[in-house]
Design a protein around this motif. Structure first.
Motif, mmCIF file in Angstrom:
data_model
loop_
_atom_site.group_PDB
_atom_site.id
_atom_site.type_symbol
_atom_site.label_atom_id
_atom_site.label_comp_id
_atom_site.label_asym_id
_atom_site.label_seq_id
_atom_site.Cartn_x
_atom_site.Cartn_y
_atom_site.Cartn_z
ATOM 1 N N HIS A 73 -6.727 0.030 0.066
ATOM 2 C CA HIS A 73 -6.016 0.184 -0.891
ATOM 3 C C HIS A 73 -6.195 -0.966 -1.564
ATOM 4 O O HIS A 73 -6.014 -1.254 -2.868
ATOM 5 C CB HIS A 73 -4.480 0.568 -0.408
ATOM 6 N N HIS A 74 -6.176 -2.282 -0.797
ATOM 7 C CA HIS A 74 -5.849 -3.406 -1.488
ATOM 8 C C HIS A 74 -7.352 -4.052 -2.266
ATOM 9 O O HIS A 74 -7.594 -4.712 -2.989
ATOM 10 C CB HIS A 74 -5.589 -4.654 -0.692
ATOM 11 N N VAL A 113 -5.001 0.753 4.621
ATOM 12 C CA VAL A 113 -4.035 -0.391 4.066
ATOM 13 C C VAL A 113 -5.176 -1.300 3.254
ATOM 14 O O VAL A 113 -4.954 -1.713 2.021
ATOM 15 C CB VAL A 113 -3.148 -1.050 4.921
ATOM 16 N N ALA A 121 1.006 -1.160 0.147
ATOM 17 C CA ALA A 121 -0.033 0.139 0.106
ATOM 18 C C ALA A 121 1.009 1.234 -0.199
ATOM 19 O O ALA A 121 0.501 2.216 -0.501
ATOM 20 C CB ALA A 121 -0.775 -0.070 1.158
#
Lengths: 134, 134
Positions: B107-108, B104, A29
């Motif tokens: 983001h994925h 995070v 990220a």
DNA sequence: CTGTGTGTACTAGGTGAACTGGTACACTAG
DNA sequence: CTAGTGTACCAGTTCACCTAGTACACACAG
């Protein structure tokens, strides 16, 4: 080669394999790791973190399940290119449930909704800045 | 008396005592439980949830440590009035760390910062509405 | 082909948290 | 006094995590 992007705490209550999972996901990220990059082998990373290779393998399997990495037997593990996430709606729902937990927690800390949103945006902004300076 | 504001899943990976903790905190945040309200006794709640009284006691001790409830030996446990939280800065920091985790995660899931903030505000709004209808 | 490096699978065992079941104690209120 | 409260033990079970070691199937360079 040293992998400074990964730090784990053996005394933490959160399992070590999960710390590896989160560490890799955060590195991706943040742009420290990019699609196609090769991860250290299970034995190499295990040696470096002074843990068992099975523990690293378990982390890699979890990362593969989440489509963060791609595993090729005999060759190694690599950061995945970004495909469609099959169970995206499920994971978004989980994320929303997680958010409700923050909201409940924030209530007990006497934070108003406005303060909570502001806090979140601050964290997001700080994280963004930290990412850009890398 | 039945306590419909509490549901636990014995098969969940999250410990039952922690489910009790979160359940009480959520009930308080939603206004189902209010300062001064009496909680069921450890044995009574244990009977209702068909778990051991020690497990309920552990949850109550955690709730007292977080200043959510007040315990008076021989009398019972009560929802606390809202005092200053001694370790507020620590808990806010933990909350911020939790937020980073889900940045995070987002983001994925290919969510942009804007979509993430919007998602958060949506969840917050929905939770607010659910609270008001109670 | 062989040799090395890769992920994976399996067994055996250690450790600690969670939970149960039971008992006992100190306290409060009637 | 009795009844109900939280609390503190103890013994034992279960289970996830982790270690240690070994072995296998695969890819690739020689």
């Amino acid at each position: 080669m040293l992998h400074v992007w990964l730090h784990i705490d053996p005394r933490s209550s959160v399992p070590m394999y999960q710390q590896v999972v989160e560490g890799v996901k955060e590195a991706v990220a943040r742009g420290v790791l990019n699609p196609g990059d090769k991860l250290p082998s299970v034995r190499e990373l295990a040696m470096e973190l002074t843990i068992n290779h099975n523990t690293v393998a378990k982390a890699y399997q979890e990362l593969e399940r989440e489509h963060v990495i791609e595993v090729i037997r005999g060759r190694g593990t690599f950061i995945a290119t970004e495909p469609d996430i099959p169970d995206l709606s499920v994971r978004v729902r989980e994320l929303k449930e997680e958010m409700v937990r923050w909201i409940v927690e924030a209530h007990h800390l006497h934070l108003s909704d406005e303060e909570l949103v502001e806090l979140f945006q601050t964290v997001l902004r700080e994280w963004r800045e930290g990412r850009e300076t890398l």
